[in-house]
Design a protein around this motif. Sequence first.
Motif, mmCIF file in Angstrom:
data_model
loop_
_atom_site.group_PDB
_atom_site.id
_atom_site.type_symbol
_atom_site.label_atom_id
_atom_site.label_comp_id
_atom_site.label_asym_id
_atom_site.label_seq_id
_atom_site.Cartn_x
_atom_site.Cartn_y
_atom_site.Cartn_z
ATOM 1 N N SER A 1 0.838 -1.191 0.000
ATOM 2 C CA SER A 1 0.000 0.000 0.000
ATOM 3 C C SER A 1 0.878 1.248 0.000
ATOM 4 C CB SER A 1 -0.902 -0.017 1.238
ATOM 5 O OG SER A 1 -1.778 1.092 1.233
ATOM 6 N N HIS B 1 -1.299 12.944 1.770
ATOM 7 C CA HIS B 1 -2.365 12.003 1.399
ATOM 8 C C HIS B 1 -2.265 10.742 2.261
ATOM 9 C CE1 HIS B 1 -5.238 9.789 -0.887
ATOM 10 N NE2 HIS B 1 -4.349 9.018 -1.505
ATOM 11 N N ASN C 1 -3.559 11.450 5.734
ATOM 12 C CA ASN C 1 -5.019 11.461 5.776
ATOM 13 C C ASN C 1 -5.569 10.038 5.765
ATOM 14 O OD1 ASN C 1 -7.658 13.008 5.477
ATOM 15 N ND2 ASN C 1 -7.739 11.680 3.672
ATOM 16 N N PHE C 2 -4.927 9.162 4.984
ATOM 17 C CA PHE C 2 -5.320 7.752 4.943
ATOM 18 C C PHE C 2 -5.197 7.133 6.331
ATOM 19 C CE2 PHE C 2 -3.584 3.422 4.841
ATOM 20 C CZ PHE C 2 -4.631 2.721 4.261
ATOM 21 N N ASN D 1 -7.801 9.266 8.835
ATOM 22 C CA ASN D 1 -9.227 9.352 8.557
ATOM 23 C C ASN D 1 -9.791 8.148 7.790
ATOM 24 O OD1 ASN D 1 -9.489 11.975 9.753
ATOM 25 N ND2 ASN D 1 -8.468 12.821 7.949
ATOM 26 N N ASP D 2 -9.182 7.832 6.648
ATOM 27 C CA ASP D 2 -9.759 6.785 5.795
ATOM 28 C C ASP D 2 -9.830 5.439 6.498
ATOM 29 O OD1 ASP D 2 -10.031 8.636 3.799
ATOM 30 O OD2 ASP D 2 -8.198 8.064 2.754
ATOM 31 N N PHE D 3 -8.718 5.015 7.117
ATOM 32 C CA PHE D 3 -8.675 3.708 7.784
ATOM 33 C C PHE D 3 -8.607 3.822 9.304
ATOM 34 C CE2 PHE D 3 -8.927 1.663 3.959
ATOM 35 C CZ PHE D 3 -8.478 0.356 3.919
ATOM 36 N N ASP D 4 -8.569 5.043 9.832
ATOM 37 C CA ASP D 4 -8.601 5.266 11.286
ATOM 38 C C ASP D 4 -7.554 4.412 12.009
ATOM 39 O OD1 ASP D 4 -9.525 6.405 13.657
ATOM 40 O OD2 ASP D 4 -11.064 4.876 13.954
#
Length: 222
Positions: free
Chosen positions: A44, A120, A123-124, A127-130
């Motif tokens: 990833s 980015h 933020n992932f 927020n996106d995957f906490d």
Amino acid sequence: MSTKQEIINAFHYRFACKVFDTTKNISDEDFEFILETGRLSPSSFGLEPWKILVVENKTLRQEIMPLAWGAQTQLPTADKFLIILSRKKESLLPESDYIQNQVNHVLEMPAEVAEAYTAHFGNFLKNDFDLLVDDRRVFDWASRQAYLAMANMMTSAAAIGIDSCPIEGFDMKAVEQLLADKNVINSEEFGVSAMLAFGYRANPPSRDKKRQSLETLIETIY
């Protein structure tokens, strides 16, 4: 034979080999090939949050034995025994030395691209995957990336007739402490995700490979 059939044959050939033939050794060329397929594996964000320890030290293998109930037959018989490490939270924060080196020097991104990319990624994580809620979530995410490399190494090994066994049966904290005490790892930076044994099977598998059908596993949404 077609390339597709060769790949399918490798998947059929591979099984979790528990006991290896101690009279047979993997050539340096073949083992380097296996490791190279791990190195070239996807991750990833392209961050490669893993490290592979190749344990050639027989004494260390013996010391791992009482801590790894799932490797009692593999540790003494495998020609190659690997410990798969994954990075912990501090070394995977966007501003960490590791991430900055990865985007700037390994991936060789221009400065403005690297800045946007790390933002980015931050933020992932947040927020996106906490993932920043606790240390373990980031390590588990990194472990999922490491398993991609493990799978590729096992498949590539099977393609050239070499057997393997992935191992999760061990006391994680105790193994990490042992490796830290021996200055093999920095336990603030890495944790142990899995172990992986390679060699040649002492005996054929006791039964054919059993899996669910495609119809059971796959649902197509139209």
